[in-house]
Enzyme design. Structure first.
Site, mmCIF file in Angstrom:
data_model
loop_
_atom_site.group_PDB
_atom_site.id
_atom_site.type_symbol
_atom_site.label_atom_id
_atom_site.label_comp_id
_atom_site.label_asym_id
_atom_site.label_seq_id
_atom_site.Cartn_x
_atom_site.Cartn_y
_atom_site.Cartn_z
ATOM 1 N N ASP A 112 -35.561 15.047 -6.769
ATOM 2 C CA ASP A 112 -34.910 16.343 -6.901
ATOM 3 C C ASP A 112 -34.412 16.449 -8.338
ATOM 4 O O ASP A 112 -34.363 15.458 -9.078
ATOM 5 C CB ASP A 112 -33.772 16.501 -5.877
ATOM 6 C CG ASP A 112 -33.445 17.974 -5.637
ATOM 7 O OD1 ASP A 112 -33.893 18.830 -6.433
ATOM 8 O OD2 ASP A 112 -32.749 18.275 -4.649
HETATM 9 C C1 NOJ Z 1 -32.371 21.362 -6.564
HETATM 10 C C2 NOJ Z 1 -32.558 21.599 -5.090
HETATM 11 O O1 NOJ Z 1 -31.853 20.621 -4.364
HETATM 12 C C3 NOJ Z 1 -34.003 21.586 -4.632
HETATM 13 O O2 NOJ Z 1 -34.053 22.018 -3.296
HETATM 14 C C4 NOJ Z 1 -34.845 22.444 -5.528
HETATM 15 O O3 NOJ Z 1 -36.180 22.457 -5.061
HETATM 16 C C5 NOJ Z 1 -34.744 21.912 -6.925
HETATM 17 N N1 NOJ Z 1 -33.362 22.013 -7.380
HETATM 18 C C6 NOJ Z 1 -35.651 22.640 -7.892
HETATM 19 O O4 NOJ Z 1 -35.194 23.921 -8.144
#
Ligand code: NOJ
Length: 761
Positions: free
Chosen positions: A305
């Site tokens: 993530d």
């Molecule tokens: C953080 C989030 O937790 C995740 O769900 C998302 O896909 C990513 N950022 C990318 O934007």
């Protein structure tokens, strides 16, 4: 619909043949994708043999797309987003994937840099957060879960995929399949709610929808079930917080929706921000390798993530960036999102022998395999096509589907005195409250086309006779009073025949990092509701929310309540369809609405304890209950009304025993005793009375939606077998013992009278 309990690891079943089984699985899901991988296997080997260590690190690195729109509002600010710099990195092979850039023409131009100006010409992969639609916005995932309709979830995901693929996107960071049992967590809105069974059914449906039958097809979108794993179990519902739980709970509650998504063919996943039992998920080899790869045979790739591998330092799990890259890579994170740590440190980690080259090669092969499975080696531009983009984006059929999905997502909690549906004429309607505004998309709608969204006002006016008396008064902002707002609202209510009170959360209250300590309608809106109540008019609440709320006072006591969540592009017409009775509400809660905030985490499938709650007053002392509230939901999981009372007969079990390898039919008669057609969701719940590990008071094992004409009675039958009764046992395998089971066919998780049978060996 019944889903078999997820099976034990394939390795356990097949004696180590997990990978074989996984290949077979992929070939079943998408023969063309499998074929593309096989055809390109030697090319991938040859590429890996030619790649420098810097180019390998580049294939494992993903950055924000700085060339097209860069939506900083959904993530912390990215310091590296200079287009010239990223173009240069692409030329040098230091980037394998980009994300959150949208647009077909731009995608082709950027792909050309990789194809024509980099040494090896490996196509880039474009990902994006397409969570519930791209330009056409569908209801937030929690809302759509309330439709309890896998076919619908598959269709909206397919439509989102068509718009996305034509706009130059290959992969979506969806579905979010985190089970969410604490409504304080802001990301409840992104998933399917509190239940493992419903969550698993919808995870599989959404993967099928995004990817379609053929992953190489121009309109296929690689799905990414996320966040692996247990992100939804954050302590206190505080986003990013610690999770700590038994292995049985992890495997029995939080992992099954992922397994369902991978079994449906998903070839990527995202490692979570949180730690699990002391080990951050992004550095967790047990999760990312032992379970995901060795047990489940997952063949796709794992992306971190947003900077989660860098965050291993803040967790206190890595010394510095180099150490964080090492830990993540060795644990099984194939691709780094945004931090740049893989580019910065993989060459040195390999040179000094801290990470074997074979580990890097394995990750590179996984990424290239997925690129092949997507067909990018055959057609690097894939669906990116300005003509297709014009056709697909905001296609009329997508908006029709958005309206259908919105209508089916609304849950009617109550309808006292049959105040709904409203007559189309002859009544003066006052719509009061901030949730009547255009904030109807919810989170993760970066590209949602607001110019095509139809507001509540437009929806209602289109449904009413011309010149109908319809007034709108905002009365309050979501979290702050408006000067004079309450006076104007009360005056409007006084001169109306019926009040539509539109209150609840705004998008910024219900999203990533938006944990709430009190899950109530904010005080200024509650004050508005109390004041409006003094006008004494029949009141219908439209409750906009991305989580279950504890309703209070005039809102809880209104004549009717429709939970409208965030319904997307066709919010207004969908609500008009329901308010004026063209359709009956048919949604059912995917989350329990508690009496008070302090009950969190509350989920219907809790354990009984040794001193179960005493439901009826006067309540006995020394029981599992709060002083101020019952140990139950105000509006339970599964609850939802339609425009016609439906009655349930007794749950009937065809025999008193279920033999070890047999099947048993459970059925019930349901009758529409009202005067309008309705759609009823019959829910099958089971309780395992005695087991080697204690079992919940009820667990959903199946559901079926049936249409009932006025006066119609239908018998609805389900079949259970031993597999469907299994639970995650003390050996961390799906298991079940002979013994007694209670079973309910009921309209929600709190009603019905149990029948029973015994499982015998
Ligand atoms: C953080 C989030 O937790 C995740 O769900 C998302 O896909 C990513 N950022 C990318 O934007």
């Amino acid at each position: 619909m019944t889903l078999r309990t997820p099976s034990p690891s394939r390795r356990a079943l097949l004696g180590g043949a997990g990978l074989l089984a996984a290949s077979f699985m992929v070939s079943v899901r998408s023969a063309a994708a499998q074929d593309a991988r096989v055809r390109h296997a030697s090319r991938i080997d040859a590429l890996i043999a030619r790649m420098t260590i810097e180019e390998k690190a580049g294939q494992l690195s993903l950055f924000n797309d700085p060339f097209r729109f860069r939506p900083q509002e959904v993530n912390p600010v990215d310091k590296d987003g200079d287009p010239a710099r990223v173009a240069d990195m692409i030329r040098k092979g230091q980037v394998g994937s980009l994300f959150n850039g949208v647009g077909a023409a731009g995608a082709r131009t950027i792909q050309d840099i990789a194809l024509k100006e980099s040494r090896l010409g490996i196509p880039l992969l474009f990902a994006a957060d397409v969570i519930h639609g791209l330009y056409t916005v569908f209801p937030v995932p929690l809302a759509e879960a309330a439709a309890w309709d896998a076919g619908l979830a598959e269709r909206t995901a397919r439509a989102a995929a068509r718009e996305s693929a034509a706009s130059g996107i290959h992969q979506t960071y969806a579905p979010m399949v985190d089970v969410a049992r604490d409504q304080r967590w802001g990301r409840v809105v992104e998933g399917a709610g509190e239940d493992v069974f419903l969550g698993s059914v919808l995870a599989a449906a959404r993967v099928r929808g995004f990817q379609g039958p053929d992953l190489t097809a121009k309109n296929a979108l690689l799905a990414t079930p996320k966040h692996f794993a247990a992100y939804g179990a954050a302590e206190a519902g505080l986003d990013y917080n610690t999770t700590d739980m038994s292995e049985q709970r992890l495997r029995g509650v939080y992992l099954p929706p992922f397994k369902a998504g991978f079994d449906a063919g998903a070839l990527s996943t995202m490692s979570a921000f949180n730690e699990v039992n002391g080990v951050p998920a992004t550095g967790n080899g047990w999760l990312l390798t032992d379970i995901l790869r060795d047990e489940w045979g997952f063949e796709g790739y794992v992306v971190s993530d947003y900077t989660s591998e860098e965050e291993l330092i803040a967790h206190g799990f890595a010394e510095d960036g180099r150490d964080a890259a090492r830990i993540a890579l060795l644990a099984g994170v194939d691709m780094s999102m945004v931090s740049g740590l893989y580019n910065a440190h993989i060459p040195d980690l390999v040179a000094k022998g801290d990470v074997p080259m074979s580990v890097v090669d394995r990750s590179v092969r996984r990424v290239l395999n997925v690129k092949a499975a997507l067909g990018l080696f055959d057609d690097p531009y894939k669906g990116s096509d300005p003509d297709a983009e014009r056709r697909e984006v905001n296609a009329p059929e997508h908006h029709a589907l958005s309206r259908e999905a919105a209508r089916k997502s609304v849950v009617m909690l109550k309808n006292d005195g049959g105040v709904l549906p409203l007559p189309r004429s002859g009544k003066r309607i006052a719509v009061i409250g901030p949730a009547s505004d255009d904030d109807v998309f919810g989170p993760w709608t970066i590209w949602g086309d607001r110019t095509k969204a139809v507001s509540l006002e437009a929806g209602l006016r289109a449904a009413l006779a011309p010149g109908a008396a319809l007034t709108f008064v905002r009365g309050s902002d979501p979290e702050a009073p408006i000067e004079g707002g309450i006076d104007a609202a009360v005056a409007a209510a006084r001169s109306a025949d019926v009040v539509i009170l539109a209150v609840g959360e705004s998008t910024p209250m219900s999203a990533e990092a938006q944990s709430r300590a009190e899950i109530v309608v904010p005080a200024p809106q509650q004050a508005l509701a109390e004041a409006v109540k003094t006008a004494g008019k029949p009141t219908v609440v439209l409750l906009r929310t991305g989580r279950a709320l504890a309703l209070e006072g005039a809102i809880r006591d209104a004549d009717a309540i429709l939970v409208t969540w965030f319904l997307g592009s066709q919010h207004g017409p969908a609500l008009a369809d329901l308010l004026f009775g063209d359709h009956s509400p048919s949604g059912r809660l995917p989350v329990s609405f508690p009496h008070v905030s302090g009950q969190q985490p509350f989920h219907y499938d809790h354990k009984p304890t040794g001193r179960p709650a005493d439901p009826a007053p006067p309540r006995e002392e020394y029981r599992t209950q709060f002083r101020e509230a019952p140990h139950s939901a105000a509006f339970p999981f599964g609850h939802g009304l339609g425009y016609g009372p439906v009655t349930y007969g007794a749950t009937e079990v065809e025999a008193s025993t279920l033999s070890w390898d047999g099947r048993i039919e459970i059925s019930v008669e349901v009758s529409n005793v009202g005067v309008r057609p309705v759609e009823e969701t019959v829910q099958l719940y089971v309780r395992d009375r005695v087991a080697r590990l204690t079992r919940p008071v009820r667990e959903l094992k199946g559901f079926r939606k049936v249409r009932l004409e006025p006066g119609q009675t239908r018998r609805v039958a389900f079949t259970l077998d031993r597999k469907t009764l299994e639970y995650m046992g003390p050996e961390n395998r799906w298991t079940v013992e002979p013994g007694r089971f209670d079973v309910w066919l009921a309209p929600d998780a709190q009603s019905g009278v149990a029948a029973g049978f015994a499982l015998v060996r």
